[in-house]
Design a protein around this motif. Structure first.
Motif, short mmCIF file in Angstrom:
data_model
loop_
_atom_site.label_atom_id
_atom_site.label_comp_id
_atom_site.label_asym_id
_atom_site.label_seq_id
_atom_site.Cartn_x
_atom_site.Cartn_y
_atom_site.Cartn_z
N ARG A 391 0.83 -1.21 0.00
CA ARG A 391 0.00 0.00 0.00
C ARG A 391 0.86 1.26 0.00
N GLY A 392 0.56 2.15 -0.90
CA GLY A 392 1.29 3.41 -0.97
C GLY A 392 2.60 3.31 -1.75
N ARG A 393 3.02 2.07 -2.06
CA ARG A 393 4.26 1.87 -2.83
C ARG A 393 3.92 1.41 -4.25
N ILE A 394 2.90 0.54 -4.33
CA ILE A 394 2.46 0.08 -5.64
C ILE A 394 0.96 0.40 -5.74
N ILE A 395 0.59 1.11 -6.77
CA ILE A 395 -0.83 1.39 -6.98
C ILE A 395 -1.24 0.71 -8.27
N PHE A 396 -2.24 -0.14 -8.16
CA PHE A 396 -2.70 -0.84 -9.35
C PHE A 396 -3.84 -0.05 -9.97
N ILE A 397 -3.73 0.16 -11.26
CA ILE A 397 -4.84 0.79 -11.95
C ILE A 397 -5.20 -0.06 -13.15
N ALA A 398 -6.47 -0.43 -13.21
CA ALA A 398 -6.91 -1.21 -14.35
C ALA A 398 -7.96 -0.41 -15.10
N ALA A 399 -8.03 -0.61 -16.40
CA ALA A 399 -9.04 0.09 -17.18
C ALA A 399 -9.91 -0.94 -17.91
N THR A 400 -11.18 -0.62 -18.02
CA THR A 400 -12.08 -1.52 -18.74
C THR A 400 -13.29 -0.77 -19.29
N ASN A 401 -13.79 -1.25 -20.41
CA ASN A 401 -15.08 -0.71 -20.84
C ASN A 401 -16.19 -1.73 -20.57
N ARG A 402 -15.82 -2.90 -20.05
CA ARG A 402 -16.82 -3.90 -19.69
C ARG A 402 -16.66 -4.36 -18.24
N PRO A 403 -16.90 -3.44 -17.27
CA PRO A 403 -16.74 -3.85 -15.87
C PRO A 403 -17.68 -4.99 -15.49
N ASP A 404 -18.77 -5.13 -16.22
CA ASP A 404 -19.74 -6.18 -15.90
C ASP A 404 -19.15 -7.58 -16.11
N LEU A 405 -18.12 -7.68 -16.95
CA LEU A 405 -17.57 -9.00 -17.26
C LEU A 405 -16.45 -9.43 -16.31
N LEU A 406 -16.05 -8.50 -15.44
CA LEU A 406 -14.89 -8.80 -14.59
C LEU A 406 -15.20 -9.81 -13.50
N ASP A 407 -14.23 -10.63 -13.19
CA ASP A 407 -14.37 -11.56 -12.09
C ASP A 407 -14.55 -10.77 -10.78
N ALA A 408 -15.55 -11.18 -9.99
CA ALA A 408 -15.91 -10.41 -8.80
C ALA A 408 -14.75 -10.31 -7.80
N ALA A 409 -13.89 -11.31 -7.78
CA ALA A 409 -12.78 -11.31 -6.81
C ALA A 409 -11.88 -10.09 -7.00
N LEU A 410 -11.82 -9.60 -8.22
CA LEU A 410 -10.97 -8.44 -8.50
C LEU A 410 -11.52 -7.16 -7.87
#
Ligand code: ADP
Length: 537
Positions: A391-410
């Motif tokens: 936390r605070g050292r690595i920030i993950f940023i993901a982009a999507t135009n289909r958030p509905d298809l993403l695995d819920a665990a993410l």
């Protein structure tokens, strides 16, 4: 640091067999490689009778001739002609020595001796080596004599998994790349001799060289010296690019941000959120507020990638982009291996923003479990992104135009738990984008006020405005005047010629809105809908 981890594990008696991996070929301080380091800091102080090295191509060698004599004495003289033979022949003799005298054994390129792959596909020779090496780790005699085995490998994923099963006690130790402070110390040592001149400060050099090991940093210095040029920002950037490109190939892209928030039209809510929750806390050194991960949702071409780049610039973080399609497209086994390496490469850039574009194409709901590779990579990814130490050292940023298809665990708390909608720009914002893009391309224009054109550009994304501007430039060039200038009529004409694609955009906007749980991140015109939903709930 790796050495302290090793020492405390050794002292606690957990194990006497260790597997050092990742940055093992580097210098461990200003001038010692890992062998010399371990010899100076560990072996010399502990009365080892024999120090020997084995690797599959060079066979068995010894630190000193007297040690070879002692080895021969323990194992019988006929053994010296077996020093270059395969493990199945040689290891039984090494076994004798390990059990009869305090011996330090280094095994380099462990992955060549017990390579990854399932048991069934191993050769007999590899299986024999696996048996010896794993048995040594639990052998009480070896432990009481005090013999210690040091194995080395570049990549943990190259080694047979059998090896690291809990039934054995082989302890993996990650040898990390030098951190910023360590690089700074090393660079200051390197520049002491004044044979090269650096145009940038020690701090800048240290920061810029993230992801490089000491050897590569030394190479930069030697190259500058050989070419007779000073060390500059560009020089380091170029050399770093070459090294990292070779190391991480095409799965990791290193982004050197050139634009800041001021070069982004609109997106006020997103900018405000990121400033308050990332940039300011990072500056204050208060990482508790910083989200672990952010999911940018919205139609393509709305500036999600640009937003990440601008955040990197404004926060001073490094930025890497992981190309999941390249990773998943590789051969079975290769992809897992490269993914592990790619995550370590990303981590080496700390503090870093790790960007995964189009994440839905990699980790779709339900699909990740379908084949073994996908599942392993997915669980590796979940583990990495959920590690709160980052936390605070690595920030993950993901982009999507289909958030509905993403695995819920993410999307669960502690991973990509902040969702920011990045929607089509409003009229005001479109006017800003026109101006920014024309400036970006350094095109001349006599238009002062872009609002009327923004009005005509209803439903255009930022990327489509970019296309319109380029079209306008083309039209201006066709006029065959001295200097192409975008005038009002030309821009109008270009707008007519490039229409926006509205169909998918509406659908993707709906999906992004459905995902958003924070009204502050939505443009005002959508607030009504948000309030309605909350009332229903
Ligand atoms: P996405 O990642 O959402 O698909 P990008 O960030 O790749 O979109 O944007 C594509 C291009 O569109 C950018 O290179 C830029 O020229 C233009 N663009 C999009 N949004 C903006 C914006 N808000 N301000 C300036 N340019 C923008």
């Amino acid at each position: 640091m790796w050495f302290n981890e090793f020492l405390s594990k050794y002292k606690s008696g957990i194990s006497h067999e260790f597997l050092f991996y990742f940055n093992v070929k580097d210098l461990m301080d200003n001038n010692r490689n890992i062998y010399r380091y371990i010899d100076d800091e560990f072996i010399k102080q502990r009365n080892f009778g024999i120090v020997a090295f084995y690797d599959i191509s060079r066979g068995l060698t010894f630190l000193e001739a007297s040690m070879e004599r002692e080895f021969n004495m323990i194992t019988g003289n006929e053994v010296s002609n077996l020093f270059r033979s395969m493990p199945s022949k040689l290891f039984p003799y090494i076994d004798m020595a390990l059990k009869n005298t305090k011996m330090a054994l280094f095994i380099d390129h462990a992955e060549k001796i017990v390579p990854a792959g399932d048991l069934g596909s191993m050769t007999l020779e590899e299986r024999m080596a696996l048996i010896w090496l794993s048995e040594w780790s639990v052998n009480a005699r070896i432990s009481s004599v005090g013999s210690t085995i040091f194995m080395l490998a570049d990549n943990l994923a190259d080694i047979s998994r059998e090896f690291l099963k809990p039934a054995y006690r082989i302890e993996p130790i990650l040898v990390e790349l030098p951190g910023e402070e360590e690089r700074k110390n090393y660079i200051s040592f390197l520049l002491e001799d004044k044979t090269t001149h650096s145009e940038i400060s020690l701090e800048e050099f240290a920061k810029l060289s993230s992801g490089l090991n000491r050897k590569s940093i030394k190479d930069i210095k030697l190259k500058a010296e050989a070419e007779g040029v000073p060390i500059t920002f560009e020089f380091i950037k170029q050399k770093k690019h070459d090294v990292l490109q070779k190391e991480y190939g095409d799965v990791l892209e290193f982004i050197y941000p050139e634009i800041g928030f001021e070069d982004l039209g609109g997106m006020d809510a997103a900018k405000a959120y990121l400033t308050k929750n990332i940039i300011e806390p990072v500056r204050r050194g208060d990482s508790r507020r910083v989200p672990m991960g952010i999911l940018l949702c919205g139609p393509s071409g709305t500036g999600k990638t640009l937003l990440v780049e601008a955040l990197a610039k404004s926060s001073g973080f490094n930025c890497v982009k992981i190309d999941m399609s390249r990773i998943l497209g590789q051969y079975v086994g290769e992809s897992e291996k490269n993914f592990k390496k790619c995550l370590l490469g990303a981590k080496s850039q700390e503090p870093v923003i790790v960007f995964v574009d189009e994440i839905d194409t990699a980790f779709r709901r339900g699909e990740a479990g379908d084949n073994g590779v996908g599942r392993n990579i997915f669980s590796e990814f979940l583990q990495f992104t959920g590690n709160t130490n980052n936390r605070g050292r690595i920030i993950f940023i993901a982009a999507t135009n289909r958030p509905d298809l993403l695995d819920a665990a993410l999307k669960r708390a502690g991973r990509f738990d902040k969702k920011i909608p990045v929607l089509l720009p409003e009229q005001e914002e479109r006017a800003q984008i026109f101006k920014i893009i024309i400036d970006k391309y350094r095109i001349s224009t006599n238009i002062q006020d872009f609002l009327p054109f923004a009005k005509l550009a209803e439903n255009y994304t930022g990327a489509e405005i970019d296309t319109v501007v380029r079209k306008a430039y083309e039209l201006a060039c066709n006029k065959k005047e001295d200097r192409p200038v975008i005038t009002g009529p030309i821009l109008k004409d270009a707008l007519k010629k490039c229409r926006p694609s509205t169909q998918d955009v509406e659908f993707m906007t709906e999906l992004a809105l459905a995902e958003c749980d924070d009204i502050d991140l939505l443009p005002k015109k959508y607030w009504v809908r948000f309030e309605k939903v909350s009332k229903q709930a």
